[in-house]
Design a protein around this motif. Structure first.
Motif, PDB file in Angstrom:
ATOM      1  N   ALA A   8       0.867  -1.068  -0.096  1.00 15.96           N
ATOM      2  CA  ALA A   8       0.010   0.087   0.255  1.00 15.96           C
ATOM      3  C   ALA A   8       0.816   1.300   0.136  1.00 15.96           C
ATOM      4  O   ALA A   8       0.764   2.306  -0.728  1.00 15.96           O
ATOM      5  N   THR A   9       1.709   1.287   0.793  1.00 12.04           N
ATOM      6  CA  THR A   9       2.740   2.284   0.784  1.00 12.04           C
ATOM      7  C   THR A   9       3.467   2.689  -0.344  1.00 12.04           C
ATOM      8  O   THR A   9       3.682   3.854  -0.994  1.00 12.04           O
ATOM      9  N   ALA A  10       3.951   1.442  -1.230  1.00 10.53           N
ATOM     10  CA  ALA A  10       4.487   1.692  -2.344  1.00 10.53           C
ATOM     11  C   ALA A  10       3.550   2.380  -3.502  1.00 10.53           C
ATOM     12  O   ALA A  10       3.932   3.152  -4.271  1.00 10.53           O
ATOM     13  N   ILE A  11       2.212   1.831  -3.477  1.00  8.16           N
ATOM     14  CA  ILE A  11       1.358   2.482  -4.366  1.00  8.16           C
ATOM     15  C   ILE A  11       1.097   3.967  -3.955  1.00  8.16           C
ATOM     16  O   ILE A  11       0.853   4.746  -5.041  1.00  8.16           O
ATOM     17  N   GLU A  12       1.011   4.227  -2.888  1.00  7.64           N
ATOM     18  CA  GLU A  12       0.754   5.725  -2.448  1.00  7.64           C
ATOM     19  C   GLU A  12       1.932   6.577  -2.798  1.00  7.64           C
ATOM     20  O   GLU A  12       1.660   7.560  -3.247  1.00  7.64           O
TER      21      GLU A  12
ATOM     22  N   THR B 239      -8.070   4.413 -19.552  1.00  9.40           N
ATOM     23  CA  THR B 239      -7.525   5.233 -18.503  1.00  9.40           C
ATOM     24  C   THR B 239      -7.331   4.898 -17.396  1.00  9.40           C
ATOM     25  O   THR B 239      -6.183   4.782 -16.628  1.00  9.40           O
ATOM     26  N   ASN B 240      -8.333   4.113 -16.692  1.00  2.63           N
ATOM     27  CA  ASN B 240      -8.212   3.593 -15.452  1.00  2.63           C
ATOM     28  C   ASN B 240      -7.061   2.558 -15.512  1.00  2.63           C
ATOM     29  O   ASN B 240      -6.280   2.560 -14.566  1.00  2.63           O
ATOM     30  N   MET B 241      -6.853   1.676 -16.533  1.00  4.62           N
ATOM     31  CA  MET B 241      -5.879   0.658 -16.344  1.00  4.62           C
ATOM     32  C   MET B 241      -4.674   1.490 -16.884  1.00  4.62           C
ATOM     33  O   MET B 241      -3.481   0.910 -16.141  1.00  4.62           O
ATOM     34  N   ASN B 242      -4.521   2.446 -17.839  1.00 13.42           N
ATOM     35  CA  ASN B 242      -3.221   3.275 -17.913  1.00 13.42           C
ATOM     36  C   ASN B 242      -2.724   3.777 -16.345  1.00 13.42           C
ATOM     37  O   ASN B 242      -1.596   3.547 -16.219  1.00 13.42           O
ATOM     38  N   MET B 243      -3.646   4.199 -15.634  1.00 10.36           N
ATOM     39  CA  MET B 243      -3.318   4.517 -14.274  1.00 10.36           C
ATOM     40  C   MET B 243      -2.743   3.376 -13.390  1.00 10.36           C
ATOM     41  O   MET B 243      -1.809   3.639 -12.884  1.00 10.36           O
ATOM     42  N   ASN B 244      -3.496   2.424 -13.414  1.00 11.45           N
ATOM     43  CA  ASN B 244      -3.248   1.145 -12.855  1.00 11.45           C
ATOM     44  C   ASN B 244      -1.843   0.662 -13.099  1.00 11.45           C
ATOM     45  O   ASN B 244      -0.989   0.006 -12.176  1.00 11.45           O
ATOM     46  N   GLU B 245      -1.598   0.724 -14.471  1.00  8.50           N
ATOM     47  CA  GLU B 245      -0.213   0.059 -15.079  1.00  8.50           C
ATOM     48  C   GLU B 245       0.806   1.022 -14.593  1.00  8.50           C
ATOM     49  O   GLU B 245       1.990   0.662 -14.175  1.00  8.50           O
ATOM     50  N   VAL B 246       0.635   2.224 -14.791  1.00  6.06           N
ATOM     51  CA  VAL B 246       1.446   3.266 -14.483  1.00  6.06           C
ATOM     52  C   VAL B 246       1.865   3.209 -12.911  1.00  6.06           C
ATOM     53  O   VAL B 246       3.192   2.917 -12.484  1.00  6.06           O
ATOM     54  N   LEU B 247       1.011   3.206 -12.117  1.00  6.72           N
ATOM     55  CA  LEU B 247       1.205   3.016 -10.718  1.00  6.72           C
ATOM     56  C   LEU B 247       1.982   1.730 -10.319  1.00  6.72           C
ATOM     57  O   LEU B 247       2.788   1.589  -9.098  1.00  6.72           O
ATOM     58  N   ALA B 248       1.572   0.535 -10.788  1.00 10.17           N
ATOM     59  CA  ALA B 248       2.207  -0.624 -10.904  1.00 10.17           C
ATOM     60  C   ALA B 248       3.467  -0.561 -11.123  1.00 10.17           C
ATOM     61  O   ALA B 248       4.343  -1.202 -10.231  1.00 10.17           O
ATOM     62  N   SER B 249       3.946  -0.068 -12.245  1.00 11.55           N
ATOM     63  CA  SER B 249       5.525  -0.007 -12.573  1.00 11.55           C
ATOM     64  C   SER B 249       6.258   0.706 -11.600  1.00 11.55           C
ATOM     65  O   SER B 249       7.188   0.320 -11.133  1.00 11.55           O
ATOM     66  N   LEU B 250       5.520   1.928 -11.102  1.00 13.43           N
ATOM     67  CA  LEU B 250       6.201   2.901 -10.246  1.00 13.43           C
ATOM     68  C   LEU B 250       6.290   2.195  -8.800  1.00 13.43           C
ATOM     69  O   LEU B 250       7.516   2.100  -8.313  1.00 13.43           O
TER      70      LEU B 250
ATOM     71  N   THR C 181       6.274  -1.148  -8.310  1.00 18.64           N
ATOM     72  CA  THR C 181       7.220  -2.137  -8.275  1.00 18.64           C
ATOM     73  C   THR C 181       8.835  -1.817  -8.084  1.00 18.64           C
ATOM     74  O   THR C 181       9.507  -2.539  -7.504  1.00 18.64           O
ATOM     75  N   ALA C 182       9.117  -0.704  -8.865  1.00 20.69           N
ATOM     76  CA  ALA C 182      10.395  -0.063  -8.750  1.00 20.69           C
ATOM     77  C   ALA C 182      10.734   0.383  -7.238  1.00 20.69           C
ATOM     78  O   ALA C 182      11.997   0.031  -7.079  1.00 20.69           O
ATOM     79  N   ARG C 183       9.902   0.744  -6.592  1.00 21.90           N
ATOM     80  CA  ARG C 183      10.091   1.030  -5.243  1.00 21.90           C
ATOM     81  C   ARG C 183      10.259  -0.287  -4.282  1.00 21.90           C
ATOM     82  O   ARG C 183      11.140  -0.326  -3.283  1.00 21.90           O
TER      83      ARG C 183
ATOM     84  N   THR D   5      11.717  -8.125  -7.612  1.00 21.03           N
ATOM     85  CA  THR D   5      11.059  -9.608  -6.933  1.00 21.03           C
ATOM     86  C   THR D   5       9.892  -9.579  -6.325  1.00 21.03           C
ATOM     87  O   THR D   5       9.185 -10.607  -6.163  1.00 21.03           O
ATOM     88  N   ALA D   6       9.337  -8.208  -6.202  1.00 17.55           N
ATOM     89  CA  ALA D   6       7.753  -8.152  -5.352  1.00 17.55           C
ATOM     90  C   ALA D   6       7.004  -7.350  -6.462  1.00 17.55           C
ATOM     91  O   ALA D   6       6.859  -6.157  -6.354  1.00 17.55           O
ATOM     92  N   ARG D   7       6.682  -7.955  -7.673  1.00 17.91           N
ATOM     93  CA  ARG D   7       6.034  -7.140  -8.928  1.00 17.91           C
ATOM     94  C   ARG D   7       4.406  -7.029  -8.497  1.00 17.91           C
ATOM     95  O   ARG D   7       3.767  -7.730  -7.923  1.00 17.91           O
ATOM     96  N   VAL D   8       4.349  -5.569  -8.635  1.00 18.55           N
ATOM     97  CA  VAL D   8       2.735  -5.196  -8.252  1.00 18.55           C
ATOM     98  C   VAL D   8       2.110  -5.214  -9.459  1.00 18.55           C
ATOM     99  O   VAL D   8       2.266  -4.973 -10.583  1.00 18.55           O
ATOM    100  N   HIS D   9       0.679  -5.882  -9.118  1.00 21.46           N
ATOM    101  CA  HIS D   9      -0.149  -6.248 -10.303  1.00 21.46           C
ATOM    102  C   HIS D   9      -1.064  -5.006 -10.363  1.00 21.46           C
ATOM    103  O   HIS D   9      -1.652  -4.514  -9.505  1.00 21.46           O
ATOM    104  N   PRO D  10      -1.067  -4.478 -11.842  1.00 23.43           N
ATOM    105  CA  PRO D  10      -2.076  -3.428 -12.062  1.00 23.43           C
ATOM    106  C   PRO D  10      -3.635  -3.488 -11.330  1.00 23.43           C
ATOM    107  O   PRO D  10      -4.112  -2.903 -11.005  1.00 23.43           O
ATOM    108  N   ASN D  11      -4.218  -4.906 -11.897  1.00 24.20           N
ATOM    109  CA  ASN D  11      -5.634  -5.292 -11.490  1.00 24.20           C
ATOM    110  C   ASN D  11      -5.698  -5.868  -9.948  1.00 24.20           C
ATOM    111  O   ASN D  11      -6.340  -5.253  -9.178  1.00 24.20           O
ATOM    112  N   ASP D  12      -4.811  -6.513  -9.578  1.00 18.37           N
ATOM    113  CA  ASP D  12      -5.087  -7.380  -8.305  1.00 18.37           C
ATOM    114  C   ASP D  12      -4.636  -6.358  -7.253  1.00 18.37           C
ATOM    115  O   ASP D  12      -5.297  -6.416  -6.248  1.00 18.37           O
ATOM    116  N   ASP D  13      -3.738  -5.363  -7.596  1.00 17.77           N
ATOM    117  CA  ASP D  13      -3.345  -4.786  -6.456  1.00 17.77           C
ATOM    118  C   ASP D  13      -3.549  -3.174  -6.411  1.00 17.77           C
ATOM    119  O   ASP D  13      -4.275  -2.619  -5.536  1.00 17.77           O
ATOM    120  N   VAL D  14      -3.286  -2.449  -7.501  1.00 16.74           N
ATOM    121  CA  VAL D  14      -3.621  -1.001  -7.625  1.00 16.74           C
ATOM    122  C   VAL D  14      -5.189  -0.942  -7.875  1.00 16.74           C
ATOM    123  O   VAL D  14      -5.860  -0.018  -7.351  1.00 16.74           O
TER     124      VAL D  14
END
Length: 465
Positions: A75-79, A107-118, A120-122, A126-135
């Protein structure tokens, strides 16, 4: 699917399979598909909507963390990723056209994917954030997009439109006081009417803007209920109990506006009446502003062969061929902005009526038109205030000359000698080319009576001379 233009790519996957995505872009497969399938026109989602959508995602992550429905680190990484977007970071990461599916899913998925990518980088690869399941956890485009529209439009009304109208009304009131003693001829049907003060004209305009500003209050209040937590159609399927309430509370704290969970989420997913109503308030403001812009242009027309009663600031040369010309550029810019807002109202009305069963499928258009109108009303009002109204001056000699020549001053005679006798005096003055006073005396009105009855200042409501 390969992206156009070549260059280095990486392979992303969604439920339909593999998609090649430019290696330097933070989005995923669904955004890349949308870039190919919705390459329509040049309109993109406005930055204020992108920031609002990121606020919704951040609020959702916080609600999950507080409710124990998402690991705190995730949650903190997504925030943190959402924080970057809200601050204006990664502006090129949201390239999609507004002309897409009517729910705004791309556009919802665009945001989900971008936040998941960012995110994940945080956290590390090894801990891949999923755009649907997580964000997008416990969310649907159908409740997220309208919630973001409410947030973006409410912020625009409260922080841009309302202050701009307030400042314009104050500037008009200041000019009202400055011009309160200047008596001019009023006009109806673009013909001479009875006297008034120039201050009264400005006061009338100020009252229109104040009314338009007051109309924002109920419009803003209607945007406070948000449908988040309703998920796909309003039932709240796949959302934990209390999730929508928690997200609304987070949004309220974040934005400083009293957002609350909608009492009926079905109504705000299948329809968007509060957005239509808010745009109605913007349209009413635009109608008032257009009238004012047109009046200013008329009163400043000339300066030699028009009315010429107002002098507008000379902000820039008015013509590329006629030296010395000064045009009412701010009034014209304001008028064009107002016409666009009024046109947008038709789009918003039709889009608002586009609810089909459980889902309105014009959400992107509603966001685009409503937010554009809010920007136009706010920006054009501010520009008109600063670059026109604050510097308007009266041409007192020209105003006095118009007033003295107007035969409609005869209106003050009617209570004393009757309508028909007054009409004979007016026609006599016109036919003979004389002054109104000369014609009145020729018709038997005493000079002292004429001077006492025909007092332009008194006719305008000022103390008799």
């Amino acid at each position: 699917m390969q992206p156009p233009g070549g260059g280095a790519v990486r392979i992303e996957r969604d439920s339909l399979g593999e998609v090649a995505v430019p290696a330097d872009r933070p989005w995923g497969a669904q955004t890349q598909r949308a870039l190919v399938h919705f390459a329509i026109s040049t309109e993109r989602w406005p930055p204020e909507f992108i920031a609002a959508l990121a606020r919704v995602k951040r609020a959702a992550a916080r609600a999950h963390r507080a409710g124990g429905t998402m690991p705190a680190a995730l949650a903190t990484a997504i925030e943190s990723a959402a924080d970057d977007v809200i601050r204006g970071g990664h502006p090129d990461a949201f390239p999609l056209s507004i002309w897409q599916t009517g729910s705004g899913t791309q556009t919802n998925m665009n945001m989900n994917e971008v936040l998941a990518s960012l995110a994940t980088a945080r956290l590390g690869e090894t801990a891949r954030v999923h755009p649907n399941d997580d964000v997008n956890r416990a969310q649907s485009s159908n409740d997220v997009i309208p919630t973001a529209i409410h947030v973006a439009l409410a912020i625009a009304l409260a922080r841009a439109v309302e202050p701009a109208l307030h400042a314009l009304a104050a500037a008009l009131r200041e000019r009202e006081q400055a011009f309160r003693g200047i008596v001019k001829i009023g006009r109806t049907h673009l013909q001479d009417a009875v006297p008034m003060t120039l201050g009264q004209a400005f006061g009338g305009w100020a009252s229109q803007i104040e009314r338009a500003r007051r109309a924002l209050v109920p419009a803003l209040a209607d945007l406070m209920p948000v449908p988040i937590g309703g998920t796909a159609i309003g039932t709240g399927l796949n959302a934990p109990p209390g999730f929508g309430t928690a997200v609304a509370r987070e949004l309220a704290e974040d934005c400083g506006l009293p957002f609350e969970p909608a009492s009926d989420r079905f109504a705000l997913i299948g329809a968007h009446d509060p957005v239509v109503a808010a745009h109605g308030a913007l349209t009413a403001a635009a109608v008032a502003l257009l009238r004012i812009a047109n009046d200013v242009r008329l009163l400043a027309s000339g300066p030699d062969a028009g009315l010429g009663e107002l002098r507008l600031p000379a902000n820039e040369p008015g013509s590329s061929i006629m030296p010395g010309k000064v045009n009412p550029t701010q009034a014209e810019a304001l008028a064009m902005a107002c016409v666009q807002v009024i046109g947008n109202n038709t789009s918003v009305a039709m889009a608002g009526a586009g609810g089909m069963l459980e889902l309105n499928v014009y959400k992107p258009l509603l966001a685009h038109a409503a937010l554009q109108s809010a920007r136009l009303v706010a920006d054009a009002s501010h520009s008109f205030t600063v670059h026109c109204v604050a510097g308007i001056e009266a041409d007192a000699p020209r105003i006095a000359a118009h007033l003295s020549r107007s035969r409609m001053l005869a209106t003050a005679l009617a209570p004393h000698i009757g309508y028909d006798a007054t009409a004979r005096i007016v026609h006599r003055a016109i036919d003979a080319g004389t002054t109104l006073r000369e014609a009145a005396l020729a018709e038997g009105v005493g000079g002292d009576d004429f001077d006492r009855w025909v007092d332009p200042a008194a006719m305008a409501g000022l103390p008799p001379r």
